[in-house]
Design an enzyme around this catalytic site. Structure first.
Site, PDB file in Angstrom:
ATOM      1  N   SER A   1       1.016  -1.240   0.094  1.00 63.17           N
ATOM      2  CA  SER A   1       0.024   0.249   0.091  1.00 63.17           C
ATOM      3  C   SER A   1       1.049   1.318   0.302  1.00 63.17           C
ATOM      4  O   SER A   1       1.897   1.233   0.093  1.00 63.17           O
ATOM      5  CB  SER A   1      -0.940   0.137   1.200  1.00 63.17           C
ATOM      6  OG  SER A   1      -0.474   0.368   2.788  1.00 63.17           O
TER       7      SER A   1
ATOM      8  N   ARG B   1       2.869  -7.709   6.240  1.00 59.64           N
ATOM      9  CA  ARG B   1       1.823  -8.997   7.038  1.00 59.64           C
ATOM     10  C   ARG B   1       0.884  -9.336   6.189  1.00 59.64           C
ATOM     11  O   ARG B   1      -0.422 -10.783   6.402  1.00 59.64           O
ATOM     12  CB  ARG B   1       1.751  -8.070   8.288  1.00 59.64           C
ATOM     13  CG  ARG B   1       2.812  -8.270   9.051  1.00 59.64           C
ATOM     14  CD  ARG B   1       2.760  -6.842  10.758  1.00 59.64           C
ATOM     15  NE  ARG B   1       2.284  -5.892   9.716  1.00 59.64           N
ATOM     16  CZ  ARG B   1       1.361  -4.403  10.943  1.00 59.64           C
ATOM     17  NH1 ARG B   1       1.662  -4.850  12.105  1.00 59.64           N
ATOM     18  NH2 ARG B   1       0.795  -3.479  10.375  1.00 59.64           N
TER      19      ARG B   1
ATOM     20  N   SER C   1      12.392   7.357   6.873  1.00 57.03           N
ATOM     21  CA  SER C   1      12.139   8.068   7.504  1.00 57.03           C
ATOM     22  C   SER C   1      10.525   9.502   7.793  1.00 57.03           C
ATOM     23  O   SER C   1       9.583   8.312   7.477  1.00 57.03           O
ATOM     24  CB  SER C   1      13.578   8.826   8.002  1.00 57.03           C
ATOM     25  OG  SER C   1      14.126  10.172   6.825  1.00 57.03           O
TER      26      SER C   1
ATOM     27  N   LYS D   1      20.499  -6.751   7.295  1.00 55.60           N
ATOM     28  CA  LYS D   1      21.954  -7.831   7.170  1.00 55.60           C
ATOM     29  C   LYS D   1      21.167  -8.378   6.907  1.00 55.60           C
ATOM     30  O   LYS D   1      22.555  -9.364   5.925  1.00 55.60           O
ATOM     31  CB  LYS D   1      21.068  -8.447   9.167  1.00 55.60           C
ATOM     32  CG  LYS D   1      21.480  -9.779   9.245  1.00 55.60           C
ATOM     33  CD  LYS D   1      21.355  -9.965  10.262  1.00 55.60           C
ATOM     34  CE  LYS D   1      21.907 -11.235  11.397  1.00 55.60           C
ATOM     35  NZ  LYS D   1      21.382 -11.360  12.789  1.00 55.60           N
TER      36      LYS D   1
HETATM   37  N1  LIG Z   1       2.499   8.712   4.957  1.00 56.09           N
HETATM   38  C1  LIG Z   1       2.798   9.675   5.549  1.00 56.09           C
HETATM   39  O1  LIG Z   1       1.828  11.121   5.791  1.00 56.09           O
HETATM   40  C2  LIG Z   1       4.008   9.473   6.654  1.00 56.09           C
HETATM   41  C3  LIG Z   1       4.917  11.274   6.623  1.00 56.09           C
HETATM   42  C4  LIG Z   1       5.934  10.541   7.468  1.00 56.09           C
HETATM   43  C5  LIG Z   1       7.037   9.222   7.051  1.00 56.09           C
HETATM   44  N2  LIG Z   1       5.980   8.071   6.157  1.00 56.09           N
HETATM   45  C6  LIG Z   1       6.586   6.804   6.507  1.00 56.09           C
HETATM   46  O2  LIG Z   1       6.919   5.945   5.053  1.00 56.09           O
HETATM   47  C7  LIG Z   1       6.509   5.141   4.940  1.00 56.09           C
HETATM   48  C8  LIG Z   1       5.287   4.019   5.133  1.00 56.09           C
HETATM   49  O3  LIG Z   1       4.185   4.841   4.711  1.00 56.09           O
HETATM   50  P1  LIG Z   1       2.660   5.031   3.375  1.00 56.09           P
HETATM   51  O4  LIG Z   1       2.184   6.296   3.983  1.00 56.09           O
HETATM   52  O5  LIG Z   1       3.012   4.230   2.875  1.00 56.09           O
HETATM   53  O6  LIG Z   1       1.762   4.453   4.508  1.00 56.09           O
HETATM   54  P2  LIG Z   1       0.957   2.405   4.853  1.00 56.09           P
HETATM   55  O7  LIG Z   1       0.217   2.881   3.467  1.00 56.09           O
HETATM   56  O8  LIG Z   1       0.543   2.389   5.843  1.00 56.09           O
HETATM   57  O9  LIG Z   1       2.316   1.782   4.624  1.00 56.09           O
HETATM   58  C9  LIG Z   1       2.715   1.407   5.575  1.00 56.09           C
HETATM   59  C10 LIG Z   1       2.810  -0.169   4.974  1.00 56.09           C
HETATM   60  O10 LIG Z   1       4.034  -1.180   6.349  1.00 56.09           O
HETATM   61  C11 LIG Z   1       3.357  -2.067   6.419  1.00 56.09           C
HETATM   62  N3  LIG Z   1       3.635  -3.290   7.908  1.00 56.09           N
HETATM   63  C12 LIG Z   1       3.635  -2.039   9.163  1.00 56.09           C
HETATM   64  N4  LIG Z   1       4.222  -3.221   9.752  1.00 56.09           N
HETATM   65  C13 LIG Z   1       4.607  -4.093   8.702  1.00 56.09           C
HETATM   66  C14 LIG Z   1       5.701  -4.809   9.412  1.00 56.09           C
HETATM   67  N5  LIG Z   1       5.649  -5.365  10.912  1.00 56.09           N
HETATM   68  N6  LIG Z   1       6.010  -5.924   8.866  1.00 56.09           N
HETATM   69  C15 LIG Z   1       5.767  -5.598   7.114  1.00 56.09           C
HETATM   70  N7  LIG Z   1       5.651  -4.671   6.761  1.00 56.09           N
HETATM   71  C16 LIG Z   1       5.138  -3.867   7.487  1.00 56.09           C
HETATM   72  C17 LIG Z   1       1.918  -2.001   5.816  1.00 56.09           C
HETATM   73  O11 LIG Z   1       1.887  -3.808   5.230  1.00 56.09           O
HETATM   74  P3  LIG Z   1       0.761  -4.517   6.171  1.00 56.09           P
HETATM   75  O12 LIG Z   1       0.240  -3.777   7.277  1.00 56.09           O
HETATM   76  O13 LIG Z   1       0.086  -5.739   6.036  1.00 56.09           O
HETATM   77  O14 LIG Z   1       2.089  -5.245   7.042  1.00 56.09           O
HETATM   78  C18 LIG Z   1       1.775  -1.002   4.882  1.00 56.09           C
HETATM   79  O15 LIG Z   1       1.532  -2.318   3.369  1.00 56.09           O
HETATM   80  C19 LIG Z   1       6.200   4.455   6.888  1.00 56.09           C
HETATM   81  O16 LIG Z   1       7.870   4.139   7.166  1.00 56.09           O
HETATM   82  C20 LIG Z   1       6.025   6.024   7.274  1.00 56.09           C
HETATM   83  O17 LIG Z   1       6.287   6.196   8.561  1.00 56.09           O
HETATM   84  C21 LIG Z   1       4.896   8.417   6.393  1.00 56.09           C
END
Ligand SMILES: NC(=O)c1ccc[n+]([C@@H]2O[C@H](COP(=O)([O-])OP(=O)(O)OC[C@H]3O[C@@H](n4cnc5c(N)ncnc54)[C@H](OP(=O)(O)O)[C@@H]3O)[C@@H](O)[C@H]2O)c1
Length: 240
Positions: A18, A40, A133, A118
């Site tokens: 996603s 997951r 980040s 790793k």
């Molecule tokens: N969107 C923002 O405004 C924003 C701002 C700053 C930083 N970020 C960072 O950008 C990154 C991407 O986020 P996004 O906005 O694209 O959100 P997202 O659509 O929720 O994507 C995060 C993905 O991580 C997966 N995930 C969560 N826990 C996991 C685990 N234990 N093992 C493997 N996969 C896992 C989720 O899938 P499952 O639940 O199926 O595992 C999900 O597909 C994140 O690191 C977030 O902290 C986002």
């Protein structure tokens, strides 16, 4: 074939089911890369594959579980991108922040990427590893103590690995606020209102789209002279 060419390159995106990881998968599939998604939720991965096409593979992986991560890197890979984050419970005043929730954030955003490096490094000769980040490390706000710590630590990790794992390049993309499913967890029904309020404050005049961040990942994958760097993609958020 230039190394910047993604055709036939093997790319693993952890968190690619996603949001910005999925947007990167879309971009790379269009360039002919062999993309593997990890996350997951099998339901989320199956839906992503349906949208991206049969060339994309996927596997259920918890980034905080070493056995899962080791299994993910059984075969050689050219580039690895980590966008995984478990955002549930990631914001709380420190006085009431449950220790378990803090470990979940650190497990997915710091130790998870460390595990990925790793085990990925063992099957990579060159290429790149890119972590995600975020703005919380640069524009502190009450309640984000653990997330800010995780984001800052991730950037220190990338600089260290850029030296230790060379010639594999290791970089970080630091997004600002981007309209992705993570906001459903972070803000629930207030999502649109909070994103619109941020858009009004930003020099860019809008919040990010997943494709904005995907393009930044793509630049880091392709540019062989960038390593140990954090690329900020946040619409000017650090300035306001
Ligand atoms: N969107 C923002 O405004 C924003 C701002 C700053 C930083 N970020 C960072 O950008 C990154 C991407 O986020 P996004 O906005 O694209 O959100 P997202 O659509 O929720 O994507 C995060 C993905 O991580 C997966 N995930 C969560 N826990 C996991 C685990 N234990 N093992 C493997 N996969 C896992 C989720 O899938 P499952 O639940 O199926 O595992 C999900 O597909 C994140 O690191 C977030 O902290 C986002």
């Amino acid at each position: 074939m230039a190394n910047n060419d993604m055709n036939d390159k093997r790319v693993v995106i952890v968190g690619g089911g996603s949001g910005m990881g999925f947007a990167l998968a879309e971009l790379l599939v269009a360039e002919g890369a062999r993309v593997h998604l990890a996350g997951r939720s099998e339901r989320k991965l199956a839906a992503a594959r349906q949208r991206l096409g049969a060339s994309v593979t996927a596997s259920r992986t918890d980034i905080a579980d070493e056995d899962d991560v080791q299994r993910l890197f059984a075969d050689p890979v050219d580039h690895v991108v980590v966008t995984a984050a478990d955002a549930n419970g990631s914001y709380s005043p420190i006085e009431s922040f449950p220790l378990k929730a803090a470990w979940t954030v650190l497990g997915t955003k710091v130790i998870g990427p460390w595990l990925v490096a790793k085990h990925a490094a063992a099957v990579m000769a060159t290429g790149s590893i890119t972590f995600t980040s975020g703005i919380a490390a640069y524009r502190p706000s009450p309640g984000s103590s653990v997330l800010a710590t995780a984001n800052g630590a991730l950037e220190a990790l990338a600089r260290t690995l850029a030296v230790e794992l060379a010639p594999i390049r290791v970089n970080v993309v630091s997004p600002g606020w981007v309209d992705t499913p993570i906001w459903d967890d972070l803000a629930g029904p207030a999502k649109n209102e909070r994103l619109a309020a941020m858009a009004a404050k930003l020099p860019a005049g809008r919040v990010g789209r997943p494709a904005d961040i995907a393009q930044a990942f793509r630049a880091l994958l392709g540019n062989e002279f960038i390593t140990g760097t954090t690329l900020h993609v946040e619409g000017g958020h650090r300035l306001v």
